[in-house]
Design a protein around this motif. Structure first.
Motif, PDB file in Angstrom:
ATOM      1  N   LEU A  32      -7.698  13.063 -17.860  1.00  0.00           N
ATOM      2  CA  LEU A  32      -6.342  12.762 -17.402  1.00  0.00           C
ATOM      3  C   LEU A  32      -6.370  11.793 -16.218  1.00  0.00           C
ATOM      4  O   LEU A  32      -7.180  11.929 -15.300  1.00  0.00           O
ATOM      5  N   GLN A  33      -5.438  10.854 -16.259  1.00  0.00           N
ATOM      6  CA  GLN A  33      -5.329   9.846 -15.212  1.00  0.00           C
ATOM      7  C   GLN A  33      -3.843   9.675 -14.872  1.00  0.00           C
ATOM      8  O   GLN A  33      -3.037   9.335 -15.748  1.00  0.00           O
ATOM      9  N   LEU A  34      -3.487   9.915 -13.611  1.00  0.00           N
ATOM     10  CA  LEU A  34      -2.094   9.852 -13.181  1.00  0.00           C
ATOM     11  C   LEU A  34      -1.764   8.468 -12.628  1.00  0.00           C
ATOM     12  O   LEU A  34      -2.520   7.904 -11.831  1.00  0.00           O
ATOM     13  N   ASN A  35      -0.639   7.922 -13.060  1.00  0.00           N
ATOM     14  CA  ASN A  35      -0.102   6.680 -12.515  1.00  0.00           C
ATOM     15  C   ASN A  35       1.215   7.028 -11.813  1.00  0.00           C
ATOM     16  O   ASN A  35       2.222   7.296 -12.479  1.00  0.00           O
ATOM     17  N   VAL A  36       1.189   7.042 -10.487  1.00  0.00           N
ATOM     18  CA  VAL A  36       2.335   7.511  -9.703  1.00  0.00           C
ATOM     19  C   VAL A  36       2.822   6.392  -8.786  1.00  0.00           C
ATOM     20  O   VAL A  36       2.036   5.779  -8.064  1.00  0.00           O
ATOM     21  N   THR A  37       4.106   6.128  -8.820  1.00  0.00           N
ATOM     22  CA  THR A  37       4.722   5.159  -7.915  1.00  0.00           C
ATOM     23  C   THR A  37       5.309   5.899  -6.719  1.00  0.00           C
ATOM     24  O   THR A  37       6.093   6.845  -6.880  1.00  0.00           O
ATOM     25  N   PHE A  38       4.914   5.462  -5.501  1.00  0.00           N
ATOM     26  CA  PHE A  38       5.372   6.154  -4.297  1.00  0.00           C
ATOM     27  C   PHE A  38       5.429   5.184  -3.124  1.00  0.00           C
ATOM     28  O   PHE A  38       4.921   4.053  -3.193  1.00  0.00           O
ATOM     29  N   SER A  39       6.029   5.644  -2.037  1.00  0.00           N
ATOM     30  CA  SER A  39       6.130   4.841  -0.828  1.00  0.00           C
ATOM     31  C   SER A  39       4.900   5.081   0.033  1.00  0.00           C
ATOM     32  O   SER A  39       4.628   6.212   0.451  1.00  0.00           O
ATOM     33  N   SER A  40       4.142   4.006   0.301  1.00  0.00           N
ATOM     34  CA  SER A  40       2.865   4.115   1.006  1.00  0.00           C
ATOM     35  C   SER A  40       3.051   4.023   2.525  1.00  0.00           C
ATOM     36  O   SER A  40       3.745   3.129   3.022  1.00  0.00           O
ATOM     37  N   LEU A  41       2.388   4.944   3.245  1.00  0.00           N
ATOM     38  CA  LEU A  41       2.395   4.893   4.701  1.00  0.00           C
ATOM     39  C   LEU A  41       1.576   3.722   5.231  1.00  0.00           C
ATOM     40  O   LEU A  41       2.010   2.996   6.116  1.00  0.00           O
ATOM     41  N   SER A  42       0.370   3.543   4.684  1.00  0.00           N
ATOM     42  CA  SER A  42      -0.536   2.518   5.203  1.00  0.00           C
ATOM     43  C   SER A  42      -0.049   1.105   4.897  1.00  0.00           C
ATOM     44  O   SER A  42      -0.247   0.195   5.700  1.00  0.00           O
ATOM     45  N   GLN A  43       0.599   0.915   3.739  1.00  0.00           N
ATOM     46  CA  GLN A  43       1.043  -0.426   3.353  1.00  0.00           C
ATOM     47  C   GLN A  43       2.521  -0.668   3.617  1.00  0.00           C
ATOM     48  O   GLN A  43       3.002  -1.800   3.494  1.00  0.00           O
ATOM     49  N   ASN A  44       3.234   0.400   3.954  1.00  0.00           N
ATOM     50  CA  ASN A  44       4.661   0.306   4.270  1.00  0.00           C
ATOM     51  C   ASN A  44       5.454  -0.361   3.135  1.00  0.00           C
ATOM     52  O   ASN A  44       6.320  -1.206   3.370  1.00  0.00           O
ATOM     53  N   LYS A  45       5.135   0.020   1.926  1.00  0.00           N
ATOM     54  CA  LYS A  45       5.863  -0.492   0.760  1.00  0.00           C
ATOM     55  C   LYS A  45       5.612   0.448  -0.418  1.00  0.00           C
ATOM     56  O   LYS A  45       4.764   1.356  -0.347  1.00  0.00           O
ATOM     57  N   THR A  46       6.337   0.213  -1.493  1.00  0.00           N
ATOM     58  CA  THR A  46       6.173   1.026  -2.696  1.00  0.00           C
ATOM     59  C   THR A  46       4.966   0.529  -3.482  1.00  0.00           C
ATOM     60  O   THR A  46       4.838  -0.674  -3.750  1.00  0.00           O
ATOM     61  N   VAL A  47       4.078   1.434  -3.849  1.00  0.00           N
ATOM     62  CA  VAL A  47       2.857   1.072  -4.559  1.00  0.00           C
ATOM     63  C   VAL A  47       2.667   2.022  -5.742  1.00  0.00           C
ATOM     64  O   VAL A  47       3.339   3.060  -5.842  1.00  0.00           O
TER      65      VAL A  47
END
Length: 252
Positions: free
Chosen positions: A72-87
């Motif tokens: 199983l491999q999860l592909n999750v879109t979320f707001s990143s703290l380190s990059q300060n954008k959605t990744v």
């Protein structure tokens, strides 16, 4: 000699046409989407292939009521703290670091996978249609609180229709698939074999293979048959040419 030349030209023309037809068919067979499995191609950018895990859910009597073996491999879109954008984060479920649990009812079965390190809880729900004796993956839910997330996420979709099988049989798919759960979640599956109902002991029932596997096996068969036909046509053309050549010499 003119007849021999005509036979050879005809055989060459037929050979070229058949080679072109085989190439076109193989091309179409490769890109055509499966007609019965509602899956899409996996993303092109991927991390390493996930390890295949073996998971067991036991009923109240202590015997297995759900078996699953899959990577199983999860592909999750979320707001990143380190990059300060959605990744988009891609995470493999590691069986050695994953706890499995679940439960089974007469027409539903649950498999829960929990990883403490990534703070991930993933649940698969299978539903059985007792009229048709067909089952499918009907719901997936995910809660995650990864270190780089600004906020934890919670995703649930209870209207899915994946991994369809027949009561008493296991569902198998060797090919990689992508299960689209929600806009911010998809799951890549690898070498899946699962059976949530109708188990006899602690072993999978006979496997029903997915359409992707059947298509993958069909292409080599078609190409092999076409090449065998080409060889036969060329051989027949050669034998006919030799026969007519000898007949001409006898006439002289």
């Amino acid at each position: 000699m003119t007849q021999i030349g005509c036979v050879q030209s005809w055989s060459l023309g037929v050979t070229l046409q058949l080679i072109l037809a085989v190439a076109l068919h193989q091309g179409f067979a490769t890109v055509a989407p499966p007609t019965t499995a509602p899956t899409t191609a996996a993303p092109h950018k991927e991390p390493s292939r996930p390890e295949r895990g073996n998971y067991v859910v036991k009923g109240s009597n202590g015997t297995a009521c759900l078996l699953a073996s899959m990577g199983l491999q999860l592909n999750v879109t979320f707001s990143s703290l380190s990059q300060n954008k959605t990744v988009q984060g891609v995470v493999n479920i590691q069986p050695s670091l994953t706890n499995s649990s679940g439960s089974c009812d007469s027409d539903s079965a649950y498999l829960r996978l929990t990883t403490d390190a990534e703070k991930t809880n993933l649940t698969f729900t299978f539903t059985l249609n007792t009229t048709s004796n067909k089952y499918h993956l009907s719901e997936v839910s995910l809660s995650a609180a990864w270190p780089d997330m600004k906020d934890s996420i919670s995703v649930r979709n209870n209207s899915l229709d994946y991994l369809r099988g027949t009561l008493g049989f296991s569902y198998m798919c060797r090919e990689e698939q992508t299960l689209n759960v929600a806009q911010n979640l998809s799951i890549n599956t690898f070498q899946v074999q699962v059976q949530p109902f109708g188990l006899s002991g602690n072993q999978f029932g006979a496997a029903e293979e997915c359409q992707l596997d059947e298509d993958d096996m069909l292409i080599p068969i078609i190409v092999g048959a076409a090449l065998a036909g080409l060889v036969l046509i060329v051989l027949l053309a050669y034998l006919i040419g030799r026969k007519r050549s000898h007949a001409g010499y006898q006439t002289i």
